[in-house]
Design an enzyme around this catalytic site. Structure first.
Site, short mmCIF file in Angstrom:
data_model
loop_
_atom_site.label_atom_id
_atom_site.label_comp_id
_atom_site.label_asym_id
_atom_site.label_seq_id
_atom_site.Cartn_x
_atom_site.Cartn_y
_atom_site.Cartn_z
CE1 TYR A 146 8.70 5.25 2.82
CE2 TYR A 146 7.32 7.22 2.80
CZ TYR A 146 7.69 6.02 3.37
OH TYR A 146 7.05 5.58 4.49
CG HIS A 156 4.55 -2.10 10.47
ND1 HIS A 156 5.88 -2.42 10.61
CD2 HIS A 156 4.51 -1.10 9.53
CE1 HIS A 156 6.61 -1.64 9.82
NE2 HIS A 156 5.80 -0.83 9.15
NE ARG A 183 1.47 13.03 0.01
CZ ARG A 183 0.99 12.08 0.82
NH1 ARG A 183 0.37 11.04 0.33
NH2 ARG A 183 1.15 12.17 2.13
CG HIS A 227 10.78 -2.38 5.19
ND1 HIS A 227 9.43 -2.27 4.96
CD2 HIS A 227 10.95 -3.55 5.85
CE1 HIS A 227 8.82 -3.32 5.47
NE2 HIS A 227 9.73 -4.11 6.02
CG ASP A 258 -1.14 -17.06 8.44
OD1 ASP A 258 -0.17 -17.17 9.20
OD2 ASP A 258 -2.31 -16.96 8.85
CG ASN A 314 8.25 -2.01 0.75
OD1 ASN A 314 7.56 -2.09 1.77
ND2 ASN A 314 8.96 -0.95 0.44
CB SER A 318 12.16 4.38 5.55
OG SER A 318 11.10 3.55 6.01
NE ARG A 347 9.52 6.24 8.70
CZ ARG A 347 8.65 6.08 7.71
NH1 ARG A 347 8.81 5.08 6.85
NH2 ARG A 347 7.64 6.91 7.57
CD GLU A 361 10.23 -7.53 6.48
OE1 GLU A 361 10.54 -8.62 7.02
OE2 GLU A 361 9.74 -6.58 7.10
CB ALA A 377 1.16 0.31 6.49
NE ARG A 391 6.31 4.57 9.94
CZ ARG A 391 5.26 4.66 9.12
NH1 ARG A 391 4.95 3.67 8.33
NH2 ARG A 391 4.53 5.77 9.07
N PRO A 432 0.79 -1.23 0.00
CG PRO A 432 -0.20 -1.16 2.09
CD PRO A 432 0.48 -2.09 1.14
CG ASN A 433 -0.39 4.40 1.09
OD1 ASN A 433 -1.29 4.94 0.45
ND2 ASN A 433 -0.57 3.90 2.29
O1 CA2 Z 1 10.18 1.95 4.26
C1 CA2 Z 1 9.37 1.26 3.63
O2 CA2 Z 1 9.60 0.80 2.52
C2 CA2 Z 1 7.96 1.02 4.22
O3 CA2 Z 1 7.58 -0.29 3.91
C3 CA2 Z 1 7.06 2.04 3.52
C4 CA2 Z 1 5.63 2.04 4.07
C5 CA2 Z 1 5.64 2.15 5.58
O4 CA2 Z 1 4.30 2.03 6.07
C6 CA2 Z 1 6.50 1.10 6.25
O5 CA2 Z 1 6.48 1.31 7.64
C7 CA2 Z 1 7.92 1.20 5.73
C8 CA2 Z 1 4.83 3.23 3.52
C9 CA2 Z 1 4.90 3.42 2.05
C10 CA2 Z 1 4.33 4.76 1.72
O6 CA2 Z 1 4.99 5.22 0.59
C11 CA2 Z 1 4.80 6.53 0.26
C12 CA2 Z 1 5.59 7.00 -0.76
C13 CA2 Z 1 5.48 8.31 -1.15
C14 CA2 Z 1 4.56 9.14 -0.54
C15 CA2 Z 1 3.77 8.66 0.48
C16 CA2 Z 1 3.88 7.34 0.87
#
Ligand code: CA2
Length: 145
Positions: free
Chosen positions: A22, A77, A17, A97, A84, A71, A99, A104, A95, A74, A108, A9-10
């Site tokens: 990121y 977590h 953004r 990530h 599963d 990846n 960041s 953080r 896995e 969210a 997370r 997601p995202n």
């Molecule tokens: O660091 C990572 O790759 C994460 O998996 C990214 C997730 C975050 O919830 C994990 O804790 C760590 C969030 C991805 C959101 O990506 C965005 C990218 C640009 C703008 C907004 C969100």
């Protein structure tokens, strides 16, 4: 050798953004760079914001592909369903990530999926995916589950 990158997601917002966390490159652009760097691998890419779709994709590729870079965003977590699903497939999962999740917020710091993965790469930005591919390319024979 077939490897798929699955983003949760995202991560479709990459490059649009929060560049301070990121980076400023879209994943589609970066994926093209990866394809150029690893012509010897057959690379696939899938992104979804929907937990069940990610579970379905893991089931779909988890017996055909040689490696998966995941990846889970969210869902890392929170998702027992993804954990599963990884446990239930044959293909080894790394896995990833972008960041450093340990630098953080505390929520997370816990990954529900780590114990089902062969390893984890975090905090190195987009190059973390390249390192995962390099690992599969060089060590895949030893990473069969
Ligand atoms: O660091 C990572 O790759 C994460 O998996 C990214 C997730 C975050 O919830 C994990 O804790 C760590 C969030 C991805 C959101 O990506 C965005 C990218 C640009 C703008 C907004 C969100």
């Amino acid at each position: 050798m077939k490897v798929i990158i699955i983003n949760g997601p995202n991560l479709n917002l990459l490059g649009k953004r929060e560049p301070e966390i990121y980076g400023s490159q879209s994943f589609e652009d970066y994926f093209q760079d990866l394809k150029n760097k690893f012509p010897q691998l057959t690379l696939d890419y899938y992104q979804s914001n929907v937990e069940g779709e990610l579970v379905n994709k893991l089931h779909e590729v988890g017996f055909s592909h040689d490696g998966i870079l995941l990846n889970a965003g969210a869902y890392t977590h929170t998702s027992v369903a993804l954990s599963d699903a990884i446990a239930g497939i044959q293909t080894p999962v790394i896995e990833v990530h972008i960041s450093n999740i340990y630098k953080r917020e505390e929520f997370r710091h816990k990954s529900i999926i780590s114990k089902e993965c062969i390893g984890m790469i975090a905090g190195l930005g987009l190059p973390g995916y390249e390192l995962g591919l390099l690992y599969f390319h060089q060590h895949l024979d030893n990473t069969k589950k």
